[in-house]
Design an enzyme around this catalytic site. Structure first.
Site, PDB file in Angstrom:
ATOM      1  N   TYR A 186       0.828  -1.204   0.000  1.00  0.00           N
ATOM      2  CA  TYR A 186       0.000   0.000   0.000  1.00  0.00           C
ATOM      3  C   TYR A 186       0.861   1.253   0.000  1.00  0.00           C
ATOM      4  CZ  TYR A 186       0.857   0.855   5.006  1.00  0.00           C
ATOM      5  OH  TYR A 186       1.438   1.130   6.215  1.00  0.00           O
ATOM      6  N   ARG A 215       8.171   4.040  -4.672  1.00  0.00           N
ATOM      7  CA  ARG A 215       8.231   3.018  -3.619  1.00  0.00           C
ATOM      8  C   ARG A 215       7.206   1.914  -3.885  1.00  0.00           C
ATOM      9  NH1 ARG A 215       7.606   4.894   2.435  1.00  0.00           N
ATOM     10  NH2 ARG A 215       5.479   5.216   1.731  1.00  0.00           N
ATOM     11  N   ARG A 264      -8.061 -20.723  -1.919  1.00  0.00           N
ATOM     12  CA  ARG A 264      -6.950 -20.413  -1.022  1.00  0.00           C
ATOM     13  C   ARG A 264      -5.805 -21.388  -1.274  1.00  0.00           C
ATOM     14  NH1 ARG A 264      -5.128 -22.033   4.120  1.00  0.00           N
ATOM     15  NH2 ARG A 264      -4.143 -20.359   5.295  1.00  0.00           N
ATOM     16  N   LYS A 317       6.461  -2.199   1.800  1.00  0.00           N
ATOM     17  CA  LYS A 317       5.304  -1.603   2.495  1.00  0.00           C
ATOM     18  C   LYS A 317       4.084  -2.520   2.353  1.00  0.00           C
ATOM     19  CE  LYS A 317       3.193   2.967   3.078  1.00  0.00           C
ATOM     20  NZ  LYS A 317       3.290   3.026   4.544  1.00  0.00           N
ATOM     21  N   GLU A 366      11.973   1.911  14.298  1.00  0.00           N
ATOM     22  CA  GLU A 366      11.112   3.011  13.834  1.00  0.00           C
ATOM     23  C   GLU A 366       9.846   3.030  14.665  1.00  0.00           C
ATOM     24  OE1 GLU A 366       9.958   2.210   9.712  1.00  0.00           O
ATOM     25  OE2 GLU A 366       9.913   0.061  10.157  1.00  0.00           O
ATOM     26  N   LEU A 424      11.067   0.864   7.086  1.00  0.00           N
ATOM     27  CA  LEU A 424      10.467   1.361   5.853  1.00  0.00           C
ATOM     28  C   LEU A 424      11.247   2.591   5.392  1.00  0.00           C
ATOM     29  CD1 LEU A 424       8.017   0.833   3.954  1.00  0.00           C
ATOM     30  CD2 LEU A 424       7.015   2.850   5.007  1.00  0.00           C
TER      31      LEU A 424
HETATM   32  N1  PMP Z   1       7.723   3.433   8.930  1.00  0.00           N
HETATM   33  C1  PMP Z   1       6.582   2.722   8.940  1.00  0.00           C
HETATM   34  C2  PMP Z   1       6.566   1.395   9.616  1.00  0.00           C
HETATM   35  C3  PMP Z   1       5.419   3.241   8.340  1.00  0.00           C
HETATM   36  O1  PMP Z   1       4.276   2.522   8.352  1.00  0.00           O
HETATM   37  C4  PMP Z   1       5.465   4.520   7.741  1.00  0.00           C
HETATM   38  C5  PMP Z   1       4.254   5.152   7.123  1.00  0.00           C
HETATM   39  N2  PMP Z   1       3.492   4.329   6.367  1.00  0.00           N
HETATM   40  C6  PMP Z   1       6.680   5.224   7.751  1.00  0.00           C
HETATM   41  C7  PMP Z   1       7.790   4.640   8.346  1.00  0.00           C
HETATM   42  C8  PMP Z   1       6.800   6.583   7.120  1.00  0.00           C
HETATM   43  O2  PMP Z   1       6.804   6.505   5.719  1.00  0.00           O
HETATM   44  P1  PMP Z   1       6.298   7.716   4.817  1.00  0.00           P
HETATM   45  O3  PMP Z   1       7.104   8.901   5.220  1.00  0.00           O
HETATM   46  O4  PMP Z   1       6.583   7.276   3.441  1.00  0.00           O
HETATM   47  O5  PMP Z   1       4.839   7.876   5.122  1.00  0.00           O
END
Ligand code: PMP
Length: 287
Positions: free
Chosen positions: A33, A52, A101, A151, A183, A207
């Protein structure tokens, strides 16, 4: 009022939009996503999110949806149809539905990916009063899988993390692996020591935030010192400032970690300045 959403080529009222119970994102979290912010009716960092998305799809061998090259147009159409001034556009691509499935990936020639987009209206998104005060975070163990650079829609643990934070009277959680902060549950994490901004380097552990890339670029352009390295939660608690970044929170100051107040408990100077620069530059570059 009912939203107009997009599902596999069609713009539909949300009540009429459906996806198969055999869709692999439903059965196996086999989907990726993106969330793109809208400010003043324009898309923030769209090219970064699209790049991305393409990378996430490639890493998982999910075919590109047929409409991939029209995604900008679809985003814009949803902004107009839903009269969005400020808010977000959520986009999801799954490997699709094979009508049953099975762990084995279906033949991409036969099963086409599912593409869904919808809007979330958030008037005044950039003027959040929370940013004036800063947020409180707790630390939790990072037990996610090893490909956090992709993601995916596997968001159960981040969702549990937010609930743990809520229960503890905090706003969010920072995840810890081997003593180091990876994070936030849905954002990248930073600390500030003096004038130096410290954030974990890119790897499969986190991410690759689109907001992170822009904020670090703006920080360097503003002659701020940036160090991309891992930091411990104890270092974070002793830092002068801390903050998070994401597409929907932009730059958000952190004023408390595990009950420990940072500095004088206010957002400090670096994070608010970066927030201002990020919002100003991003609005200028919005499309
Ligand atoms: N880390 C994680 C785990 C996230 O889910 C997100 C946002 N989706 C981010 C970092 C930040 O990414 P972005 O700046 O692209 O929204």
């Amino acid at each position: 009022m009912s939203r107009t959403v997009y599902v596999n080529g069609a713009y539909l009222p949300e009540e009429e939009a459906t996806v198969s119970i055999f869709d692999r994102s439903f059965l196996m979290a086999d989907g990726v996503y993106e969330v793109t912010s809208v400010l003043g009716g324009k898309l923030i960092d769209f090219d970064g999110h699209l790049a991305r998305l393409e990378r996430s799809l490639n890493e998982l061998d999910i075919p590109k949806p047929e409409a991939f090259d029209s995604l900008l147009e679809i985003h814009r159409e949803l902004v107009v149809r839903n009269d969005i001034t400020d808010g977000m556009i959520y986009l999801q691509v799954s490997r699709g539905s094979a009508g049953d499935r099975d762990f084995v990936f279906p033949d991409p020639e036969v099963v086409k990916p599912t593409l869904v987009l919808f809007t979330q209206s958030k008037p005044g998104l950039a003027e959040s009063p929370v940013a004036q005060k800063g947020i409180k975070v707790i630390s939790i163990e990072d037990v996610r899988w090893g490909r956090r650079d992709i993601k995916t829609v596997q968001l159960l643990y981040p969702s549990m993390g937010k609930m743990m934070a809520k229960k503890a009277g905090a706003d969010d959680a920072w995840m810890i692996e081997d003593g180091f902060v990876t994070e936030g549950t849905s954002n990248n994490a930073y600390i500030v020591q003096g004038n130096k901004i410290i954030t974990r380097a890119l790897s499969n552990d986190i991410l690759h935030g689109i907001t992170r890339a822009a904020v670090l670029r703006f920080a360097r352009e503003a002659q701020m010192e940036v160090e991309e390295r891992s930091f411990t939660i104890d270092e974070a608690k002793a830092a002068d400032e801390a903050f998070i970044t994401s597409a929907s929170t932009f730059v958000m100051p952190v004023v408390e970690i595990d009950g420990v107040t940072l500095g004088d408990g206010t957002p400090g100077s670096v994070a608010p300045r970066l927030r201002e620069i990020y919002l100003e530059e991003s609005r200028k570059a919005a499309i």
